[in-house]
Scaffold this motif. Structure first.
Motif, PDB file in Angstrom:
ATOM      1  N   LYS A   1       6.959  20.491 -19.240  1.00  0.00           N
ATOM      2  CA  LYS A   1       6.793  19.279 -18.453  1.00  0.00           C
ATOM      3  C   LYS A   1       6.513  18.069 -19.347  1.00  0.00           C
ATOM      4  O   LYS A   1       7.079  16.985 -19.153  1.00  0.00           O
ATOM      5  CB  LYS A   1       5.651  19.477 -17.451  1.00  0.00           C
TER       6      LYS A   1
ATOM      7  N   THR B   1      11.487  19.319 -10.999  1.00  0.00           N
ATOM      8  CA  THR B   1      10.065  19.229 -10.678  1.00  0.00           C
ATOM      9  C   THR B   1       9.641  20.361  -9.748  1.00  0.00           C
ATOM     10  O   THR B   1       8.570  20.969  -9.947  1.00  0.00           O
ATOM     11  CB  THR B   1       9.769  17.872 -10.027  1.00  0.00           C
TER      12      THR B   1
ATOM     13  N   TRP C   1       6.766  23.371 -10.259  1.00  0.00           N
ATOM     14  CA  TRP C   1       5.703  23.646  -9.295  1.00  0.00           C
ATOM     15  C   TRP C   1       5.742  25.085  -8.815  1.00  0.00           C
ATOM     16  O   TRP C   1       4.687  25.701  -8.578  1.00  0.00           O
ATOM     17  CB  TRP C   1       5.809  22.684  -8.106  1.00  0.00           C
TER      18      TRP C   1
ATOM     19  N   TRP D   1       5.419  15.398 -12.417  1.00  0.00           N
ATOM     20  CA  TRP D   1       4.867  16.264 -11.381  1.00  0.00           C
ATOM     21  C   TRP D   1       5.221  15.773  -9.981  1.00  0.00           C
ATOM     22  O   TRP D   1       5.080  16.520  -9.012  1.00  0.00           O
ATOM     23  CB  TRP D   1       3.348  16.348 -11.499  1.00  0.00           C
TER      24      TRP D   1
END
Length: 354
Positions: A260, A180, A184, A267
Motif C-alpha cells: 500500500k 484498494t 482491504w 485506503w
C-alpha cells in the motif's frame, strides 16, 4: 520517505528471522524426517515459482513485467547521466531466478507452519459446537485461497471490471478502487485469522488430554514422572506453535502494508489525487537558493546533496516496481500457506493412522 516503511521492514525481517530459526531447529534434528520434508518442499516451491513466473499478465496480474521494464529504463537513464554505459543493472532471467530462489526459501520456511495449521484446524473443528464457529474456521482455512484468487485476472478482475451484462460491458468499479478493495480484503482476512487464534491454540493444548486418554486404552504401566513429562511437553511447545501461527500472518500483513505504501495506493475506496510530488519538488529550489550564514553553508549543501541522491533513487525504484514485486510476494506467501495447509489436511485426514 515514510517512516512506516522502516517499521514494516523491521517487523518483516524479525518474522523471517523467527521462521529461519525454527527451520534450522528442524534441520538439526537427526532422528525425524523434518530435514527431508523442508528440502523437498523447498525444491517443490522452486519449481512452482519458476512455473508461475512464466505465466503471462493475462492470467496473473502482478505487474512484474512492467515494473522490471520501468526499473531497467530508469537505471539505464541514471547510469547514462553519470557517464556510464550499461545494458541494464540485471537481466530479466537473473531477476526471475533470484525471485525463484527467494520463493523457495519462503516456501521452506512456511512448510511446517502450514502443516501444523492443518492439524489444529481439524482439532478445532472437532471441538467447535456452534455452526458460526465452524463456518469461521472454514473461512479462516480458505483465506489464503481467497487471497490467491484476488490476483487471478480471469476469475476476479475481468468479471468485476468488465462484467457480462448483455451486449455492453459496464465496469462496476474503477481499477484503483479494485486495488484498494483487494488490500482491504487481505487485511480483513488477516484479522479473522488473528481472531481465530485462540481456537487453534486451544485445539493444540487438548492434545495432552488426547494423549492421556489414548494411554488409558493401552496395556502396561507408566510412571507418574513420565506422564507429567508427556503432558508438560505439549505446554512447553506452545510457544513454538504460537510463533508458527503468528509469523506467517505477520509476514502477510506487513507485505500488504508495504504494498500500500510503496505502491502508492490508498485506503479510501475513492482515492484522492496524491499531491506529495509537487511539495517535494518545491522544497529543493528554496533549499538551494536561500541565503544562509557561512557557518551553515556546508550543512545546507550536504542536506541538498542527500536529498538529490534520494530523489535519484526514488526515480529508479518507482512505485510501479514495488507494486509488481510486493504483489507477487504477497500472493506467494498466501499460495505457500494454502499449499502446505492443504497437503497437511490431506496427510492428517487420510495418511495418518488413527
Amino acid at each position: 520517505m515514510n517512516i512506516s516503511v522502516v517499521w514494516c521492514l523491521l517487523v518483516l525481517a524479525f518474522a523471517v528471522k523467527v521462521l529461519f530459526s525454527l527451520t534450522t531447529h528442524y534441520f538439526k534434528a537427526e532422528d525425524g524426517g523434518e530435514r527431508s520434508v523442508c528440502v523437498t518442499f523447498g525444491f517443490f516451491f522452486f519449481v512452482k515459482a519458476m512455473a508461475i513466473l512464466i505465466v503471462t499478465e493475462n492470467y496473473l496480474e502482478f505487474g512484474l513485467e512492467s515494473g522490471f521494464s520501468n526499473f531497467s529504463e530508469s537505471a539505464m537513464q541514471f547510469l547514462e547521466k553519470q557517464g556510464l554505459e550499461s545494458q541494464g543493472p540485471v537481466s530479466k532471467l537473473t531477476f526471475k531466478l533470484f525471485l525463484a530462489v527467494l520463493c523457495s526459501l519462503i516456501g521452506a520456511f512456511l512448510t511446517f507452519p502450514g502443516l501444523r495449521l492443518a492439524q489444529m484446524h481439524l482439532d478445532a473443528l472437532n471441538l467447535a459446537t456452534e455452526k458460526i464457529t465452524q463456518t469461521l474456521l472454514h473461512i479462516n482455512f480458505l483465506a489464503p485461497l481467497f487471497m490467491v484468487l484476488l490476483w487471478v485476472k480471469p476469475i476476479t478482475k475481468d468479471y468485476i471490471m468488465n462484467p457480462p451484462l448483455g451486449k455492453e460491458s459496464v465496469p462496476l468499479i474503477s481499477e484503483d478502487t479494485f486495488d484498494t478493495v483487494r488490500l482491504w480484503i487481505i487485511i480483513l482476512l488477516c484479522a479473522l485469522r488473528l481472531a481465530m487464534m485462540r481456537h487453534h491454540l486451544q485445539a493444540y493444548l487438548n492434545l495432552a488430554q488426547k494423549s492421556v486418554d489414548q494411554m488409558k486404552k493401552e496395556a502396561g504401566r507408566i510412571s507418574m514422572v513420565d506422564l507429567q513429562k508427556m503432558v508438560a511437553r505439549v505446554f512447553y511447545y506452545l510457544c513454538v506453535i504460537a510463533l508458527q501461527y503468528v509469523a506467517p500472518l505477520v509476514m502477510l500483513l506487513h507485505t500488504t502494508l508495504l504494498l500500500k505504501t510503496l505502491g502508492n495506493y490508498s485506503w479510501g475506496i475513492y482515492p484522492e489525487l496524491n499531491s506529495d510530488t509537487p511539495v517535494e519538488n518545491s522544497l529543493l529550489p528554496s533549499s538551494v537558493y536561500s541565503e544562509s550564514p557561512p557557518a551553515d553553508g556546508k550543512m545546507k549543501v550536504t542536506v541538498v546533496q542527500i536529498t538529490m541522491a534520494l530523489g535519484s533513487l526514488k526515480n529508479i525504484f518507482t512505485p510501479l516496481l514495488f507494486r509488481g514485486l510486493l504483489s507477487f510476494l504477497t500472493w506467494w506467501i498466501a499460495a505457500c500457506l494454502f499449499s502446505t495447509s492443504l497437503f497437511g489436511l490431506f496427510y492428517h485426514q487420510y495418511l495418518t493412522v488413527a
